[in-house]
Write a protein that holds these residues in place. Structure first.
Motif, short mmCIF file in Angstrom:
data_model
loop_
_atom_site.label_atom_id
_atom_site.label_comp_id
_atom_site.label_asym_id
_atom_site.label_seq_id
_atom_site.Cartn_x
_atom_site.Cartn_y
_atom_site.Cartn_z
N GLY A 23 -6.68 1.66 62.30
CA GLY A 23 -7.56 0.50 62.30
C GLY A 23 -7.89 -0.02 60.91
O GLY A 23 -8.55 -1.06 60.79
N THR A 24 -7.44 0.65 59.86
CA THR A 24 -7.75 0.21 58.50
C THR A 24 -6.76 -0.86 58.06
O THR A 24 -5.72 -1.08 58.66
CB THR A 24 -7.71 1.39 57.52
N ARG A 25 -7.10 -1.51 56.96
CA ARG A 25 -6.29 -2.62 56.47
C ARG A 25 -5.09 -2.12 55.66
O ARG A 25 -5.25 -1.30 54.75
CB ARG A 25 -7.14 -3.54 55.60
N GLU A 26 -3.91 -2.60 56.01
CA GLU A 26 -2.72 -2.28 55.22
C GLU A 26 -2.67 -3.15 53.97
O GLU A 26 -3.20 -4.26 53.94
CB GLU A 26 -1.44 -2.56 56.03
N VAL A 27 -2.02 -2.64 52.94
CA VAL A 27 -1.67 -3.46 51.78
C VAL A 27 -0.25 -3.96 52.03
O VAL A 27 0.68 -3.17 52.12
CB VAL A 27 -1.73 -2.65 50.47
N LYS A 28 -0.08 -5.26 52.16
CA LYS A 28 1.23 -5.81 52.49
C LYS A 28 1.85 -6.49 51.27
O LYS A 28 1.16 -7.19 50.53
CB LYS A 28 1.12 -6.81 53.65
N TYR A 29 3.13 -6.29 51.10
CA TYR A 29 3.84 -6.92 49.99
C TYR A 29 5.33 -6.85 50.24
O TYR A 29 5.80 -6.10 51.10
CB TYR A 29 3.49 -6.23 48.67
N GLN A 53 -1.23 1.44 44.38
CA GLN A 53 -1.63 2.84 44.43
C GLN A 53 -2.82 3.01 45.37
O GLN A 53 -3.32 2.05 45.95
CB GLN A 53 -2.00 3.31 43.01
N TRP A 54 -3.27 4.26 45.53
CA TRP A 54 -4.41 4.53 46.38
C TRP A 54 -5.63 3.70 45.99
O TRP A 54 -6.41 3.26 46.85
CB TRP A 54 -4.77 6.02 46.30
N LYS A 55 -5.84 3.50 44.72
CA LYS A 55 -7.00 2.70 44.27
C LYS A 55 -7.01 1.34 44.95
O LYS A 55 -8.05 0.86 45.42
CB LYS A 55 -6.96 2.55 42.76
N GLY A 56 -5.83 0.70 45.03
CA GLY A 56 -5.75 -0.61 45.67
C GLY A 56 -6.04 -0.55 47.16
O GLY A 56 -6.65 -1.47 47.72
N TRP A 57 -5.60 0.56 47.81
CA TRP A 57 -5.87 0.67 49.25
C TRP A 57 -7.36 0.84 49.51
O TRP A 57 -7.93 0.21 50.40
CB TRP A 57 -5.09 1.86 49.83
N PHE A 58 -8.03 1.69 48.73
CA PHE A 58 -9.47 1.88 48.90
C PHE A 58 -10.22 0.58 48.66
O PHE A 58 -11.15 0.23 49.39
CB PHE A 58 -9.97 2.99 47.97
N GLU A 59 -9.82 -0.16 47.62
CA GLU A 59 -10.48 -1.43 47.34
C GLU A 59 -10.27 -2.43 48.47
O GLU A 59 -11.18 -3.17 48.84
CB GLU A 59 -9.97 -2.00 46.02
N ALA A 60 -9.04 -2.46 49.03
CA ALA A 60 -8.76 -3.38 50.14
C ALA A 60 -9.60 -3.06 51.36
O ALA A 60 -9.90 -3.94 52.18
CB ALA A 60 -7.27 -3.32 50.50
N ASN A 61 -10.02 -1.80 51.49
CA ASN A 61 -10.85 -1.39 52.62
C ASN A 61 -12.32 -1.22 52.22
O ASN A 61 -13.09 -0.58 52.92
CB ASN A 61 -10.31 -0.08 53.21
N GLU A 62 -12.67 -1.84 51.07
CA GLU A 62 -14.05 -1.90 50.58
C GLU A 62 -14.67 -0.51 50.44
O GLU A 62 -15.80 -0.25 50.85
CB GLU A 62 -14.91 -2.78 51.51
N LEU A 63 -13.87 0.38 49.85
CA LEU A 63 -14.31 1.74 49.60
C LEU A 63 -14.12 2.09 48.13
O LEU A 63 -13.24 1.54 47.46
CB LEU A 63 -13.51 2.73 50.45
N ALA A 64 -14.92 3.00 47.62
CA ALA A 64 -14.76 3.45 46.24
C ALA A 64 -13.55 4.38 46.14
O ALA A 64 -13.33 5.23 47.00
CB ALA A 64 -16.02 4.19 45.78
N ALA A 65 -12.77 4.19 45.09
CA ALA A 65 -11.59 5.03 44.90
C ALA A 65 -12.02 6.42 44.46
O ALA A 65 -12.98 6.58 43.70
CB ALA A 65 -10.68 4.41 43.85
N PRO A 66 -11.33 7.46 44.93
CA PRO A 66 -11.68 8.83 44.51
C PRO A 66 -11.38 9.05 43.03
O PRO A 66 -10.60 8.32 42.42
CB PRO A 66 -10.80 9.71 45.40
#
Length: 298
Positions: A255-261, A196-209
Protein backbone atom coordinates in the motif's frame (compact mmCIF):
# COMPACT_ATOMS: atom_id res chain seq x y z
CA UNK A 1 43.69 15.35 -49.63
CA UNK A 2 42.86 12.84 -46.91
CA UNK A 3 46.13 11.57 -45.35
CA UNK A 4 44.95 7.96 -45.36
CA UNK A 5 44.40 8.01 -49.13
CA UNK A 6 48.10 8.79 -49.63
CA UNK A 7 49.27 5.78 -47.62
CA UNK A 8 49.76 2.49 -49.50
CA UNK A 9 47.80 -0.27 -47.77
CA UNK A 10 50.88 -2.55 -47.57
CA UNK A 11 52.47 0.11 -45.33
CA UNK A 12 49.47 -0.12 -43.00
CA UNK A 13 49.73 -3.90 -42.84
CA UNK A 14 53.46 -3.71 -42.11
CA UNK A 15 52.90 -1.09 -39.40
CA UNK A 16 50.24 -3.27 -37.72
CA UNK A 17 52.48 -6.34 -37.67
CA UNK A 18 55.46 -4.39 -36.36
CA UNK A 19 53.39 -2.55 -33.75
CA UNK A 20 51.70 -5.71 -32.55
CA UNK A 21 54.96 -7.67 -32.21
CA UNK A 22 57.22 -4.71 -31.35
CA UNK A 23 59.78 -6.33 -33.58
CA UNK A 24 60.72 -5.50 -37.16
CA UNK A 25 62.29 -8.96 -37.48
CA UNK A 26 59.12 -10.73 -36.31
CA UNK A 27 56.98 -8.59 -38.62
CA UNK A 28 59.30 -9.41 -41.52
CA UNK A 29 59.03 -13.14 -40.83
CA UNK A 30 55.23 -12.94 -40.58
CA UNK A 31 54.89 -11.02 -43.85
CA UNK A 32 57.66 -12.84 -45.74
CA UNK A 33 59.79 -9.69 -46.05
CA UNK A 34 63.28 -8.72 -44.95
CA UNK A 35 63.76 -6.70 -41.75
CA UNK A 36 65.29 -3.89 -43.81
CA UNK A 37 62.16 -3.79 -46.02
CA UNK A 38 59.97 -3.48 -42.91
CA UNK A 39 62.20 -0.73 -41.49
CA UNK A 40 62.14 1.12 -44.81
CA UNK A 41 58.34 0.90 -45.08
CA UNK A 42 57.86 2.18 -41.53
CA UNK A 43 60.21 5.08 -42.18
CA UNK A 44 58.39 5.97 -45.41
CA UNK A 45 55.05 5.84 -43.56
CA UNK A 46 56.35 8.19 -40.87
CA UNK A 47 57.57 10.60 -43.54
CA UNK A 48 54.23 10.52 -45.36
CA UNK A 49 52.18 11.39 -42.29
CA UNK A 50 54.91 13.49 -40.61
CA UNK A 51 54.50 11.58 -37.33
CA UNK A 52 57.08 9.46 -35.49
CA UNK A 53 55.49 6.08 -34.74
CA UNK A 54 58.37 4.11 -33.22
CA UNK A 55 61.21 4.81 -30.82
CA UNK A 56 64.19 2.82 -32.10
CA UNK A 57 67.28 1.65 -30.24
CA UNK A 58 69.91 -0.98 -30.92
CA UNK A 59 68.08 -3.45 -28.68
CA UNK A 60 64.36 -2.79 -29.20
CA UNK A 61 61.64 -0.79 -30.87
CA UNK A 62 58.77 0.80 -28.93
CA UNK A 63 55.64 2.56 -30.09
CA UNK A 64 55.38 6.27 -29.43
CA UNK A 65 52.15 7.64 -27.96
CA UNK A 66 50.98 8.51 -31.48
CA UNK A 67 52.01 5.05 -32.65
CA UNK A 68 49.91 3.38 -29.95
CA UNK A 69 46.91 5.51 -30.89
CA UNK A 70 47.26 4.69 -34.57
CA UNK A 71 47.76 0.97 -33.90
CA UNK A 72 44.53 0.82 -31.90
CA UNK A 73 42.52 2.33 -34.77
CA UNK A 74 44.28 0.30 -37.47
CA UNK A 75 43.51 -2.92 -35.61
CA UNK A 76 39.87 -1.94 -35.30
CA UNK A 77 39.76 -1.30 -39.02
CA UNK A 78 41.35 -4.66 -39.81
CA UNK A 79 38.82 -6.39 -37.55
CA UNK A 80 35.96 -4.68 -39.36
CA UNK A 81 37.36 -5.61 -42.78
CA UNK A 82 37.66 -9.21 -41.66
CA UNK A 83 34.05 -9.12 -40.51
CA UNK A 84 33.00 -7.67 -43.85
CA UNK A 85 34.80 -10.31 -45.89
CA UNK A 86 33.36 -13.04 -43.66
CA UNK A 87 29.85 -11.71 -44.24
CA UNK A 88 30.00 -11.35 -48.03
CA UNK A 89 31.76 -14.69 -48.53
CA UNK A 90 29.54 -16.52 -46.01
CA UNK A 91 32.74 -17.60 -44.31
CA UNK A 92 31.19 -17.31 -40.88
CA UNK A 93 28.01 -15.96 -39.40
CA UNK A 94 28.66 -12.55 -37.87
CA UNK A 95 27.17 -12.25 -34.36
CA UNK A 96 24.88 -9.44 -33.31
CA UNK A 97 26.89 -7.77 -30.55
CA UNK A 98 24.87 -6.62 -27.54
CA UNK A 99 26.21 -4.71 -24.54
CA UNK A 100 24.13 -4.39 -21.40
CA UNK A 101 24.13 -2.98 -17.91
CA UNK A 102 25.16 -5.97 -15.73
CA UNK A 103 22.06 -6.35 -13.56
CA UNK A 104 19.67 -5.95 -16.48
CA UNK A 105 21.54 -8.70 -18.28
CA UNK A 106 21.50 -11.04 -15.28
CA UNK A 107 18.07 -10.31 -13.84
CA UNK A 108 15.90 -9.58 -16.87
CA UNK A 109 17.57 -10.52 -20.15
CA UNK A 110 19.11 -13.93 -19.46
CA UNK A 111 15.88 -15.56 -18.23
CA UNK A 112 14.24 -14.58 -21.56
CA UNK A 113 17.01 -15.39 -24.01
CA UNK A 114 15.83 -18.96 -24.45
CA UNK A 115 12.71 -17.70 -26.23
CA UNK A 116 14.80 -15.51 -28.55
CA UNK A 117 17.11 -18.40 -29.42
CA UNK A 118 14.13 -20.65 -30.16
CA UNK A 119 12.41 -18.06 -32.35
CA UNK A 120 15.50 -16.88 -34.22
CA UNK A 121 18.04 -19.73 -34.41
CA UNK A 122 19.80 -18.12 -37.39
CA UNK A 123 20.89 -15.07 -35.39
CA UNK A 124 24.08 -15.51 -33.37
CA UNK A 125 24.03 -13.24 -30.34
CA UNK A 126 27.12 -12.08 -28.46
CA UNK A 127 26.31 -10.56 -25.06
CA UNK A 128 28.70 -8.53 -22.89
CA UNK A 129 27.94 -6.73 -19.65
CA UNK A 130 29.70 -3.89 -17.85
CA UNK A 131 28.96 -0.48 -16.39
CA UNK A 132 30.85 1.24 -19.22
CA UNK A 133 29.05 2.66 -22.25
CA UNK A 134 29.38 0.66 -25.45
CA UNK A 135 31.73 1.88 -28.18
CA UNK A 136 29.74 1.40 -31.34
CA UNK A 137 32.64 2.17 -33.65
CA UNK A 138 34.35 -1.12 -32.97
CA UNK A 139 32.72 -3.44 -30.45
CA UNK A 140 28.92 -3.40 -30.28
CA UNK A 141 25.70 -3.00 -32.28
CA UNK A 142 23.32 -2.18 -29.40
CA UNK A 143 23.64 -1.11 -25.78
CA UNK A 144 21.17 -1.36 -22.89
CA UNK A 145 22.28 1.38 -20.50
CA UNK A 146 21.21 2.15 -16.95
CA UNK A 147 20.13 5.72 -16.32
CA UNK A 148 19.75 8.55 -18.79
CA UNK A 149 22.14 7.96 -21.70
CA UNK A 150 24.92 10.49 -21.97
CA UNK A 151 24.72 13.13 -24.67
CA UNK A 152 25.70 11.52 -27.97
CA UNK A 153 24.69 11.35 -31.64
CA UNK A 154 23.23 7.88 -31.08
CA UNK A 155 19.58 6.87 -30.99
CA UNK A 156 18.10 6.03 -27.59
CA UNK A 157 14.77 4.48 -26.65
CA UNK A 158 13.43 4.64 -23.08
CA UNK A 159 12.48 1.17 -21.89
CA UNK A 160 10.01 0.19 -19.16
CA UNK A 161 8.93 2.50 -16.37
CA UNK A 162 10.26 0.78 -13.27
CA UNK A 163 8.84 0.96 -9.77
CA UNK A 164 11.09 0.79 -6.71
CA UNK A 165 9.54 -0.91 -3.70
CA UNK A 166 10.68 -2.62 -0.49
CA UNK A 167 11.17 -6.35 -1.16
CA UNK A 168 12.20 -9.15 1.17
CA UNK A 169 11.95 -12.88 1.84
CA UNK A 170 8.56 -14.25 2.92
CA UNK A 171 10.03 -15.07 6.35
CA UNK A 172 11.21 -11.51 6.94
CA UNK A 173 7.91 -10.13 5.64
CA UNK A 174 6.14 -11.62 8.67
CA UNK A 175 7.89 -8.99 10.80
CA UNK A 176 6.63 -6.10 8.69
CA UNK A 177 3.16 -4.67 9.26
CA UNK A 178 3.82 -0.97 8.68
CA UNK A 179 6.61 1.22 7.28
CA UNK A 180 7.77 1.92 10.86
CA UNK A 181 8.84 -1.72 11.15
CA UNK A 182 11.58 -1.02 8.60
CA UNK A 183 13.49 1.08 11.16
CA UNK A 184 14.41 -2.03 13.17
CA UNK A 185 15.38 -4.24 10.20
CA UNK A 186 18.53 -4.31 8.06
CA UNK A 187 17.99 -2.31 4.88
CA UNK A 188 19.85 -3.26 1.70
CA UNK A 189 20.88 -0.63 -0.84
CA UNK A 190 22.39 -0.74 -4.31
CA UNK A 191 25.02 1.98 -4.29
CA UNK A 192 24.75 2.79 -8.01
CA UNK A 193 20.97 3.01 -8.04
CA UNK A 194 19.62 6.42 -8.96
CA UNK A 195 17.12 6.40 -6.07
CA UNK A 196 18.05 5.23 -2.61
CA UNK A 197 16.12 4.38 0.55
CA UNK A 198 16.21 8.05 1.58
CA UNK A 199 14.12 8.92 -1.47
CA UNK A 200 11.60 6.16 -0.74
CA UNK A 201 11.11 7.29 2.87
CA UNK A 202 10.69 10.89 1.73
CA UNK A 203 8.15 9.85 -0.93
CA UNK A 204 6.16 8.17 1.84
CA UNK A 205 6.50 11.20 4.16
CA UNK A 206 8.75 9.39 6.61
CA UNK A 207 12.11 10.28 8.13
CA UNK A 208 15.02 8.38 6.62
CA UNK A 209 16.88 6.05 9.00
CA UNK A 210 20.34 7.00 10.19
CA UNK A 211 22.08 3.88 8.90
CA UNK A 212 21.55 0.85 6.67
CA UNK A 213 22.57 -2.77 6.83
CA UNK A 214 24.24 -3.65 3.53
CA UNK A 215 25.35 -1.89 0.35
CA UNK A 216 26.18 -3.50 -2.98
CA UNK A 217 27.33 -2.11 -6.31
CA UNK A 218 25.03 -4.38 -8.35
CA UNK A 219 21.26 -4.80 -8.18
CA UNK A 220 21.68 -8.52 -8.81
CA UNK A 221 23.77 -8.83 -5.62
CA UNK A 222 21.33 -6.75 -3.58
CA UNK A 223 18.42 -8.90 -4.77
CA UNK A 224 20.31 -12.12 -3.98
CA UNK A 225 21.04 -10.83 -0.47
CA UNK A 226 17.34 -10.13 0.08
CA UNK A 227 16.43 -13.62 -1.16
CA UNK A 228 18.83 -15.03 1.45
CA UNK A 229 16.99 -13.12 4.19
CA UNK A 230 19.76 -10.61 4.91
CA UNK A 231 17.40 -7.65 4.92
CA UNK A 232 14.85 -5.59 3.02
CA UNK A 233 15.99 -4.31 -0.37
CA UNK A 234 14.66 -1.27 -2.18
CA UNK A 235 14.64 -2.56 -5.71
CA UNK A 236 12.95 -2.39 -9.10
CA UNK A 237 10.10 -4.86 -9.37
CA UNK A 238 11.14 -5.31 -13.02
CA UNK A 239 14.65 -6.40 -12.02
CA UNK A 240 13.24 -8.70 -9.30
CA UNK A 241 10.42 -10.02 -11.50
CA UNK A 242 11.70 -13.61 -11.51
CA UNK A 243 12.21 -13.76 -7.73
CA UNK A 244 8.76 -12.24 -7.12
CA UNK A 245 7.11 -14.71 -9.50
CA UNK A 246 8.84 -17.64 -7.78
CA UNK A 247 7.84 -16.42 -4.32
CA UNK A 248 11.45 -15.99 -3.22
CA UNK A 249 10.74 -12.30 -2.66
CA UNK A 250 7.51 -10.58 -1.65
CA UNK A 251 6.39 -6.99 -1.40
CA UNK A 252 5.34 -6.54 2.24
CA UNK A 253 4.15 -2.92 2.05
CA UNK A 254 2.03 -3.00 -1.10
CA UNK A 255 0.00 0.00 0.00
CA UNK A 256 2.99 2.36 0.12
CA UNK A 257 4.04 4.67 -2.68
CA UNK A 258 6.50 3.37 -5.26
CA UNK A 259 9.27 5.53 -6.68
CA UNK A 260 8.73 5.31 -10.43
CA UNK A 261 11.30 6.15 -13.08
CA UNK A 262 12.71 5.01 -16.42
CA UNK A 263 15.68 2.94 -15.39
CA UNK A 264 17.07 1.65 -18.71
CA UNK A 265 17.45 2.82 -22.29
CA UNK A 266 18.27 1.03 -25.52
CA UNK A 267 20.99 2.89 -27.43
CA UNK A 268 22.42 2.24 -30.89
CA UNK A 269 24.23 4.22 -33.58
CA UNK A 270 22.48 6.10 -36.37
CA UNK A 271 23.47 4.05 -39.39
CA UNK A 272 22.02 3.38 -42.79
CA UNK A 273 23.03 -0.27 -42.53
CA UNK A 274 22.83 -2.34 -39.36
CA UNK A 275 23.58 -5.97 -38.63
CA UNK A 276 21.04 -8.24 -40.33
CA UNK A 277 19.67 -9.27 -36.93
CA UNK A 278 19.44 -5.74 -35.55
CA UNK A 279 15.77 -5.02 -36.28
CA UNK A 280 14.73 -8.52 -35.19
CA UNK A 281 16.38 -8.22 -31.78
CA UNK A 282 15.23 -4.64 -31.28
CA UNK A 283 11.64 -5.62 -32.04
CA UNK A 284 11.86 -8.69 -29.80
CA UNK A 285 13.26 -6.69 -26.88
CA UNK A 286 10.61 -3.98 -27.10
CA UNK A 287 7.91 -6.61 -27.51
CA UNK A 288 9.05 -8.43 -24.36
CA UNK A 289 8.74 -5.13 -22.50
CA UNK A 290 5.31 -4.43 -23.97
CA UNK A 291 6.70 -1.59 -26.10
CA UNK A 292 6.25 -2.97 -29.62
CA UNK A 293 4.33 0.18 -30.57
CA UNK A 294 5.82 2.27 -27.82
CA UNK A 295 8.46 4.99 -27.53
CA UNK A 296 10.23 6.28 -30.60
CA UNK A 297 13.98 6.92 -30.73
CA UNK A 298 15.11 10.15 -29.09
Amino acid sequence: MNTFRKVPLPFVRIFEAAGRSLSFAAAAQELNLTPSAVSHSIRKLEEMIAVKLFQRSTREVRLTREGMQLLEHVQRGIDEMQRGFAIVTNEARSPLRLHSAPSFATQWLLPRLASFVREYPDIDLQVSASTEYARFDDDFDLDIVYGDPRSSPHESIPLAVEGLAPLCSPELARQIRSPQDLYRLPLIQCAVQRFQWKGWFEANELAAPAHYGLRFDRSSMAIAAAVDGLGVVLESTLMAERELAAGKLVRPLSGTREVKYIGHYLAYPRRQHHHEGFETFRGWLLGQLGLADGPQPQ
